[in-house]
Design a protein around this motif. Structure first.
Motif, PDB file in Angstrom:
ATOM      1  N   TYR A 121      16.939  11.733 -61.409  1.00 38.02           N
ATOM      2  CA  TYR A 121      16.631  11.622 -59.986  1.00 38.02           C
ATOM      3  C   TYR A 121      16.924  12.967 -59.315  1.00 38.02           C
ATOM      4  O   TYR A 121      17.946  13.591 -59.567  1.00 38.02           O
ATOM      5  N   GLN A 122      16.005  13.364 -58.457  1.00 38.21           N
ATOM      6  CA  GLN A 122      16.146  14.626 -57.745  1.00 38.21           C
ATOM      7  C   GLN A 122      16.164  14.369 -56.236  1.00 38.21           C
ATOM      8  O   GLN A 122      15.422  13.518 -55.738  1.00 38.21           O
ATOM      9  N   GLY A 123      17.017  15.092 -55.536  1.00 39.21           N
ATOM     10  CA  GLY A 123      17.088  14.972 -54.081  1.00 39.21           C
ATOM     11  C   GLY A 123      16.933  16.326 -53.423  1.00 39.21           C
ATOM     12  O   GLY A 123      17.436  17.330 -53.917  1.00 39.21           O
ATOM     13  N   SER A 124      16.247  16.363 -52.307  1.00 37.29           N
ATOM     14  CA  SER A 124      16.070  17.609 -51.562  1.00 37.29           C
ATOM     15  C   SER A 124      16.307  17.339 -50.086  1.00 37.29           C
ATOM     16  O   SER A 124      16.163  16.223 -49.606  1.00 37.29           O
ATOM     17  N   MET A 125      16.677  18.406 -49.369  1.00 37.66           N
ATOM     18  CA  MET A 125      16.966  18.287 -47.941  1.00 37.66           C
ATOM     19  C   MET A 125      16.595  19.597 -47.261  1.00 37.66           C
ATOM     20  O   MET A 125      17.006  20.681 -47.685  1.00 37.66           O
ATOM     21  N   ARG A 126      15.799  19.500 -46.206  1.00 36.35           N
ATOM     22  CA  ARG A 126      15.407  20.675 -45.422  1.00 36.35           C
ATOM     23  C   ARG A 126      15.195  20.229 -43.988  1.00 36.35           C
ATOM     24  O   ARG A 126      15.072  19.029 -43.712  1.00 36.35           O
ATOM     25  N   GLY A 127      15.170  21.183 -43.070  1.00 41.57           N
ATOM     26  CA  GLY A 127      14.939  20.816 -41.680  1.00 41.57           C
ATOM     27  C   GLY A 127      15.226  21.933 -40.711  1.00 41.57           C
ATOM     28  O   GLY A 127      15.464  23.088 -41.090  1.00 41.57           O
ATOM     29  N   LEU A 128      15.236  21.572 -39.425  1.00 40.50           N
ATOM     30  CA  LEU A 128      15.395  22.523 -38.335  1.00 40.50           C
ATOM     31  C   LEU A 128      16.784  22.360 -37.725  1.00 40.50           C
ATOM     32  O   LEU A 128      17.177  21.253 -37.361  1.00 40.50           O
ATOM     33  N   ASN A 129      17.510  23.476 -37.620  1.00 38.10           N
ATOM     34  CA  ASN A 129      18.868  23.449 -37.080  1.00 38.10           C
ATOM     35  C   ASN A 129      18.905  24.184 -35.737  1.00 38.10           C
ATOM     36  O   ASN A 129      18.465  25.326 -35.627  1.00 38.10           O
ATOM     37  N   LEU A 130      19.410  23.508 -34.697  1.00 33.02           N
ATOM     38  CA  LEU A 130      19.561  24.094 -33.366  1.00 33.02           C
ATOM     39  C   LEU A 130      21.045  24.269 -33.094  1.00 33.02           C
ATOM     40  O   LEU A 130      21.814  23.311 -33.210  1.00 33.02           O
ATOM     41  N   SER A 131      21.475  25.447 -32.706  1.00 29.30           N
ATOM     42  CA  SER A 131      22.911  25.669 -32.545  1.00 29.30           C
ATOM     43  C   SER A 131      23.198  26.696 -31.455  1.00 29.30           C
ATOM     44  O   SER A 131      22.393  27.579 -31.176  1.00 29.30           O
ATOM     45  N   TRP A 153      17.146  16.823 -40.163  1.00 27.32           N
ATOM     46  CA  TRP A 153      16.890  16.892 -41.588  1.00 27.32           C
ATOM     47  C   TRP A 153      15.715  16.025 -42.017  1.00 27.32           C
ATOM     48  O   TRP A 153      15.419  15.000 -41.399  1.00 27.32           O
ATOM     49  N   HIS A 154      15.070  16.455 -43.082  1.00 28.71           N
ATOM     50  CA  HIS A 154      14.009  15.679 -43.751  1.00 28.71           C
ATOM     51  C   HIS A 154      14.374  15.644 -45.236  1.00 28.71           C
ATOM     52  O   HIS A 154      14.330  16.665 -45.920  1.00 28.71           O
ATOM     53  N   GLY A 155      14.742  14.445 -45.723  1.00 30.27           N
ATOM     54  CA  GLY A 155      15.208  14.312 -47.090  1.00 30.27           C
ATOM     55  C   GLY A 155      14.214  13.579 -47.976  1.00 30.27           C
ATOM     56  O   GLY A 155      13.383  12.796 -47.510  1.00 30.27           O
ATOM     57  N   GLU A 156      14.343  13.848 -49.280  1.00 33.39           N
ATOM     58  CA  GLU A 156      13.447  13.218 -50.258  1.00 33.39           C
ATOM     59  C   GLU A 156      14.242  12.850 -51.501  1.00 33.39           C
ATOM     60  O   GLU A 156      15.034  13.646 -52.004  1.00 33.39           O
ATOM     61  N   ASN A 157      14.037  11.610 -51.979  1.00 32.15           N
ATOM     62  CA  ASN A 157      14.649  11.122 -53.212  1.00 32.15           C
ATOM     63  C   ASN A 157      13.511  10.828 -54.195  1.00 32.15           C
ATOM     64  O   ASN A 157      12.726   9.899 -53.998  1.00 32.15           O
ATOM     65  N   LYS A 158      13.453  11.635 -55.248  1.00 29.77           N
ATOM     66  CA  LYS A 158      12.348  11.529 -56.194  1.00 29.77           C
ATOM     67  C   LYS A 158      12.859  11.046 -57.539  1.00 29.77           C
ATOM     68  O   LYS A 158      13.694  11.674 -58.178  1.00 29.77           O
ATOM     69  N   GLY A 159      12.375   9.858 -57.965  1.00 30.59           N
ATOM     70  CA  GLY A 159      12.764   9.293 -59.244  1.00 30.59           C
ATOM     71  C   GLY A 159      11.585   9.159 -60.181  1.00 30.59           C
ATOM     72  O   GLY A 159      10.471   9.583 -59.859  1.00 30.59           O
ATOM     73  N   PRO A 160      11.788   8.546 -61.339  1.00 24.52           N
ATOM     74  CA  PRO A 160      10.695   8.426 -62.309  1.00 24.52           C
ATOM     75  C   PRO A 160       9.599   7.454 -61.877  1.00 24.52           C
ATOM     76  O   PRO A 160       8.481   7.522 -62.381  1.00 24.52           O
TER      77      PRO A 160
END
Length: 365
Positions: A121-131, A153-160
């Motif tokens: 299983y693979q997980g990824s996370m990306r997005g826009l940060n305001l600070s 954040w925009h996350g993704e869980n990728k499995g088989p």
């Protein structure tokens, strides 16, 4: 990165290509002296200060660690990843900025045994940060900063067998340091924490990021204030029948905000040369400030600015009685105080070397 079904990102295919740094120099006024003749020259004097507000853009690359990135029953787990970001911001003053960053936190990967089969299983996370970013200077080039904001954040869980996606908002915090490489280029090192990324569907984790970056600051170059000066040098041979005439010379010396510190003294060498060569010569120093702050404080600040130049001249051989110091605070501005550029021009000491004529025998050569 995320419990059970997530952990790994669709790969970072990001490369950071930094534009080649433009080399430039800051011109300084200098004198050329010929002891055999009288020289009258017009030379530009570059008087330098830096604006406080500007836009900046840059990029970062670093290492991310997904805390709680795998379930306890995973066979194999890799919670570390390479991260990258692109950011832009606006520096309002020396201490406060607002920043927007697109961040790819990288991938995490876990292997689980399911029905006697190992599934990845693979997980990824990306997005826009305001600070918001607050900083404090330590010396001319080094500063420390702290930041706080929100991460969309925009996350993704990728499995088989399936891929699950989710998005939401989470708080972010960071600390770091910056180093000014030049007027326009800045390097930085920072640690950033992203709290409670993910949800019940794709799993959750905290992200700990350590990164290095570089940014370009638009418009943060030193403005030039050009004044025409007449530089006079005299021959060692005194002709009694020929009077010596010294032309009037006037120019401003600029200062940084709320500062009486001298940074560039090349133009002051003109004063030192004339007043040490001619004991009858004098200089008039008129100190000013911009309109920020109370009039009493600005009057005292303009006095300190004239005193800093007076101290420099005395240390280089000028007699105190040759110096006339006046200070006016925010009175008599060179221009209006509406823009930051104009305020820079009002933070000044106006130098005046009066015109004078005398017979050579009056001076000891």
């Amino acid at each position: 990165m995320f419990p059970y079904r997530i952990l790994r990102q669709t790969l970072l295919a990001k490369q950071f290509i930094l534009l080649s740094l433009l080399c430039y120099g800051v011109p300084h006024a200098a004198e050329q002296q010929n002891p055999a003749q009288l020289i009258d020259e017009d030379k530009p004097q570059t008087l330098i200060t830096l604006p406080e507000a500007y836009l900046y853009m840059g990029s970062e690359i670093g290492i991310n660690h997904y805390q709680h990135g795998c379930e306890s029953w995973s066979i194999d787990c890799d919670k570390n990843s390479t991260m990258a970001s692109f950011f832009a911001g606006y520096q309002f003053n020396h201490h406060l900025a607002f920043e927007v960053a697109y961040i790819d936190l990288g991938k995490a990967e876990a292997t689980y045994l399911e029905a006697s089969k190992q599934n990845i299983y693979q997980g990824s996370m990306r997005g826009l940060n305001l600070s918001s970013v607050a900083s404090i200077d330590f010396g001319a080039d080094l500063a420390l900063f702290a930041k706080a904001g929100v991460f969309n954040w925009h996350g993704e869980n990728k499995g088989p067998f399936s891929t699950i996606k989710a998005d939401d908002w989470s708080p972010s915090f960071g600390v770091g340091m910056t180093y000014q490489l030049s007027d326009s280029w800045q390097a930085r090192l920072q640690y950033e924490y992203f709290h409670n990324l993910g949800d019940d569907n794709i799993g959750g984790a905290n992200a700990h990021v350590t990164s290095i970056g570089i940014s370009y600051q638009f418009g943060r170059s030193r403005p030039e204030v050009i004044t025409s000066t007449v530089i006079n040098t005299v021959t060692n041979t005194v002709i009694k029948a020929t009077p010596i005439e010294l032309e009037e010379v006037t120019f401003p010396v600029l200062f940084d905000f709320d500062s009486s510190k001298l940074f560039f003294v090349d133009s002051l060498k003109i004063i030192v040369k004339r007043l040490t060569l001619y004991s009858q010569a004098t200089v008039i120093l008129r100190g000013y400030s911009d309109s920020q702050g109370s009039s009493e404080y600005n009057l005292a600040l303009s006095k300190r600015r004239t005193e800093s130049i007076s101290q420099y001249l005395i240390e280089h051989g000028v007699k105190p009685q040759q110096i006339i110091a006046e200070y006016y605070g925010e009175q008599y501005p060179a221009t209006d105080n509406i823009t930051e550029q104009h305020k820079h021009l009002n933070r000044r000491v106006q130098v005046l070397l009066p015109q004078m004529t005398f017979q050579p025998q009056q001076e000891q050569q």
